[in-house]
Design an enzyme around this catalytic site. Structure first.
Site, PDB file in Angstrom:
ATOM      1  N   SER A 235       0.834  -1.211   0.000  1.00  0.00           N
ATOM      2  CA  SER A 235       0.000   0.000   0.000  1.00  0.00           C
ATOM      3  C   SER A 235       0.875   1.269   0.000  1.00  0.00           C
ATOM      4  CB  SER A 235      -0.946  -0.042   1.197  1.00  0.00           C
ATOM      5  OG  SER A 235      -1.931   0.933   1.078  1.00  0.00           O
ATOM      6  N   ASP A 361      -9.663  -3.404  -6.051  1.00  0.00           N
ATOM      7  CA  ASP A 361      -9.163  -2.783  -4.812  1.00  0.00           C
ATOM      8  C   ASP A 361     -10.033  -1.577  -4.452  1.00  0.00           C
ATOM      9  OD1 ASP A 361      -7.700  -1.299  -2.892  1.00  0.00           O
ATOM     10  OD2 ASP A 361      -5.819  -2.208  -3.571  1.00  0.00           O
ATOM     11  N   HIS A 390      -8.183  -4.904  -1.052  1.00  0.00           N
ATOM     12  CA  HIS A 390      -6.952  -4.181  -0.708  1.00  0.00           C
ATOM     13  C   HIS A 390      -6.087  -5.043   0.202  1.00  0.00           C
ATOM     14  CE1 HIS A 390      -4.279  -0.846  -0.402  1.00  0.00           C
ATOM     15  NE2 HIS A 390      -4.382  -0.802   0.909  1.00  0.00           N
TER      16      HIS A 390
END
Ligand SMILES: *[C@@H]1O[C@H](CO)[C@@H](O)[C@H](O)[C@H]1NC(C)=O
Ligand SMILES: *[C@@H]1O[C@H](CO)[C@@H](O)[C@H](O)[C@H]1NC(C)=O
Length: 468
Positions: A235, A361, A390
């Site tokens: 991320s 996502d 995610h």
């Protein structure tokens, strides 16, 4: 007007309709209501259970984006079995939202303990480096003298967490555990102020703060000159990783890297997360996480940022406006987002890099993926999967493992046994009498046997230290 004075025949019609409707049993209404509600939820949560069912849970294939002359793809990625099979989602989590929420609230993380090393950066900051080695996860607690960890050439994998995560986050525990299980050394490089350590300098981490990654990478390389270094960023950690690789180009001791679910372009990510109702939920949740982090370090944030603003922030953008950009000394939030986006650094990445993203996502949108830039750089292979959420990609009926963890580890394994690992090149001394034009930066001479020797005395940053 007809509404004010309805004719008798019209009101009779409504009366008859009402009488008719009252004859339908109440539970029929309940059934219709439930059906509508399920239909709404099915769409709102982007559930794909029926599609999966009709396809016999065969899963979705991985799509690759790469330059047709990419050796990395042809010699390494094409040999990765996991990447070349399909990803089948855990049936009861067949929605990006269910996956992502389940990961963050439960996550099924493996149980093990890290060994903490406190690391002080040149500016006086403190980082918690949390280590795991294969002996920590072998389930063999009495294994006193571990041979593997003593081997100097055992690869070290550095993990860079996401926005409000640290080594205790379920997805990092999955990753750390399974990577260590392969016999490699793993270290989670927690962001400043995370993992229970105090903030000890006025430099804070942010989405584009690559200095700590650079410092840790160089420190670990100096301490373990024979160990291949790999980095996996997740991320925001993936954004930091790609930006760092772009900034340093060839001049990094990192042998290979994986960027998982990167936001790529923070400006697009910001617009995306504040657009739809379901995204706002994540926005608020992440802002809450940032506020919790700020509260732990209130004296610092009160002094350097707008504390009242931080307290009433309901979105990441608001938090970034009242805190991140002020502490990081960016003129506006958008300036901060523009400067810190990794997408503009993709072209300069000069080491093998695998990027993994889920098309569904719900936090980091595919709109931001730099497809063309990835295609133009032969050091990058981008793997996209239709489902995954995610950082989730749960698989198995008990949702016990994460697909991307297996895929990333297999990629690094294949890369490790290939000839395509990056090695920091030997660069001639910037001797003005000779060809100074050739020398572009690295101050390190990598000799034949892999030992690193010092070459000159002009480090431009603390990270480019000399090695003896
Ligand atoms: C692939 O890389 C070469 C240079 O290595 C470049 O000229 C070409 O445009 C790239 N292909 C694509 C589709 O970007
Ligand atoms: C690098 O170091 C080795 C031994 O330390 C030396 O023989 C070699 O000439 C050096 N290479 C360059 C480019 O300076």
């Amino acid at each position: 007007m007809e509404l004010e004075a309805p004719s008798t025949s019209t009101s009779n019609g409504y009366l008859i309709l009402l009488q008719g409707l009252s004859l339908i049993p109440f539970w029929h209404y309940l059934l219709i209501l439930t059906t509508v509600l399920i239909y709404f939820l099915y769409n709102f949560l982007e559930i794909h259970f029926l599609e999966d069912l009709f396809s016999g849970f065969s899963g979705s294939p991985v799509e690759f984006t790469f330059n047709s002359s990419s050796q990395l793809y042809h010699a390494v990625v094409s040999k990765c079995r996991i990447l070349h099979s399909t990803y089948s989602v855990t049936p009861w989590l067949s929605s990006p939202h269910l996956q992502t929420v389940f990961l963050n609230f439960f996550g099924n993380p493996p149980v093990f303990k890290y060994k903490r090393q406190l690391f002080t950066t040149p500016d006086g900051g403190t980082l918690a480096l949390d280590w795991v080695t294969s002996s920590d996860v072998s389930g063999n607690a009495l294994n006193v003298d571990n041979v593997v960890t003593k081997d100097e050439s055992t690869p070290i994998v550095i993990l860079i967490p996401g926005l409000t995560s640290d080594s205790s986050s379920p997805y990092l525990k999955h990753l750390a555990y399974h990577t260590a299980k392969r016999g490699w050394k793993v270290v989670v490089s927690n962001h400043r102020g995370f993992g229970g350590v105090p903030i000890t300098s006025d430099c804070f981490y942010n989405s584009g703060w690559t200095e700590d990654t650079r410092t840790v990478v160089n420190y670990l390389h100096k301490e373990n000159p024979r160990a291949p270094l790999f980095v996996i960023g997740t991320s925001i950690g993936a954004n930091i990783l790609v930006k760092y690789l772009g900034e340093d180009g060839e001049n990094t001791p990192v042998a290979g890297a994986v960027a998982v679910c990167s936001p790529w372009d923070l400006l697009i990510a910001d617009r995306f997360i504040s657009r739809a109702r379901v995204q706002k939920f994540y926005d608020k949740a992440l802002a809450g996480g940032l506020q919790d982090y700020a509260k732990l370090h209130q004296p610092h944030f009160s002094r350097l940022a707008n504390w009242e603003g931080i307290e009433k922030s309901l979105s990441i953008r608001e938090f970034d406006d009242y805190a991140t950009r002020m502490v990081g000394k960016y003129e506006t939030v958008d300036t901060y987002y523009r400067r810190c986006s990794s997408s503009t650094y993709v072209q300069s990445v000069s080491i093998p890099l695998l990027c993994i993203s889920a098309v569904d996502d719900p936090v980091c949108t595919t709109e931001a993926i730099p497809w063309d830039e990835c295609r133009a750089n032969k050091n990058i292979v981008l793997a996209t999967v239709k489902h995954g959420g995610h950082l989730a990609f749960f698989e198995g009926i008990t949702a016990s493992s994460l697909w991307w963890v297996r895929a990333a580890n297999e990629f690094l394994d294949v890369l490790h046994s290939s000839h395509y690992m990056h090695e920091q090149k030997k660069i001639s001394t910037p001797n003005t009498l000779l060809d100074s034009s050739i020398d572009q930066g690295p101050y390190i001479n990598l000799t034949g046997d892999g030992m690193v020797a010092a070459l000159n005395n002009e480090p431009t940053t603390d990270s480019q230290k000399k090695y003896r």
